[in-house]
Design an enzyme around this catalytic site. Sequence first.
Site, mmCIF file in Angstrom:
data_model
loop_
_atom_site.group_PDB
_atom_site.id
_atom_site.type_symbol
_atom_site.label_atom_id
_atom_site.label_comp_id
_atom_site.label_asym_id
_atom_site.label_seq_id
_atom_site.Cartn_x
_atom_site.Cartn_y
_atom_site.Cartn_z
ATOM 1 N N LEU A 14 0.713 -1.159 0.073
ATOM 2 C CA LEU A 14 -0.048 0.031 -0.023
ATOM 3 C C LEU A 14 0.889 1.107 0.207
ATOM 4 O O LEU A 14 1.072 1.817 0.769
ATOM 5 C CB LEU A 14 -0.994 -0.083 1.178
ATOM 6 C CG LEU A 14 -2.189 -0.684 0.898
ATOM 7 C CD1 LEU A 14 -2.934 -0.713 2.256
ATOM 8 C CD2 LEU A 14 -2.858 -0.242 -0.202
ATOM 9 N N HIS A 15 1.421 1.331 -1.141
ATOM 10 C CA HIS A 15 2.502 2.491 -1.256
ATOM 11 C C HIS A 15 2.144 3.309 -2.578
ATOM 12 O O HIS A 15 1.608 2.512 -3.530
ATOM 13 C CB HIS A 15 3.852 2.130 -1.242
ATOM 14 C CG HIS A 15 4.255 1.617 -0.055
ATOM 15 N ND1 HIS A 15 4.286 2.188 1.188
ATOM 16 C CD2 HIS A 15 4.534 0.289 0.604
ATOM 17 C CE1 HIS A 15 4.799 1.412 2.228
ATOM 18 N NE2 HIS A 15 4.671 0.288 1.836
ATOM 19 N N ALA A 16 2.504 4.408 -2.778
ATOM 20 C CA ALA A 16 2.061 5.156 -4.084
ATOM 21 C C ALA A 16 0.969 4.959 -4.664
ATOM 22 O O ALA A 16 0.028 5.241 -4.029
ATOM 23 C CB ALA A 16 3.270 4.997 -4.907
#
Length: 93
Positions: A14-16
């Site tokens: 759950l990044h960028a």
Amino acid sequence: MAHRTVVVASASGLHARPAKLFVQAAMRLGVPVKIRLGEKSVPARSMLGVLSLGAVRGTEVTLEADGPGAEEALDTLTALLSRDLDADEAPDA
């Protein structure tokens, strides 16, 4: 309170981009949803909150919501996290 447990499928967790897509979907639903990793729980509508969880691929998170539309909102967000959102953007070979 309704809840769903789901494993984050995106290659970057759950990044960028995956976090952005998740937060945008949560905002559109009109139902307050929390995402929890361990003891830490943050609003699904908060980009900084979602990023602060540090959820990587394979991490199990729990989504929680209450009120009208909670079950449908959780179904939508669970389906989203179950997909590799990084792969959805990959160019055609």
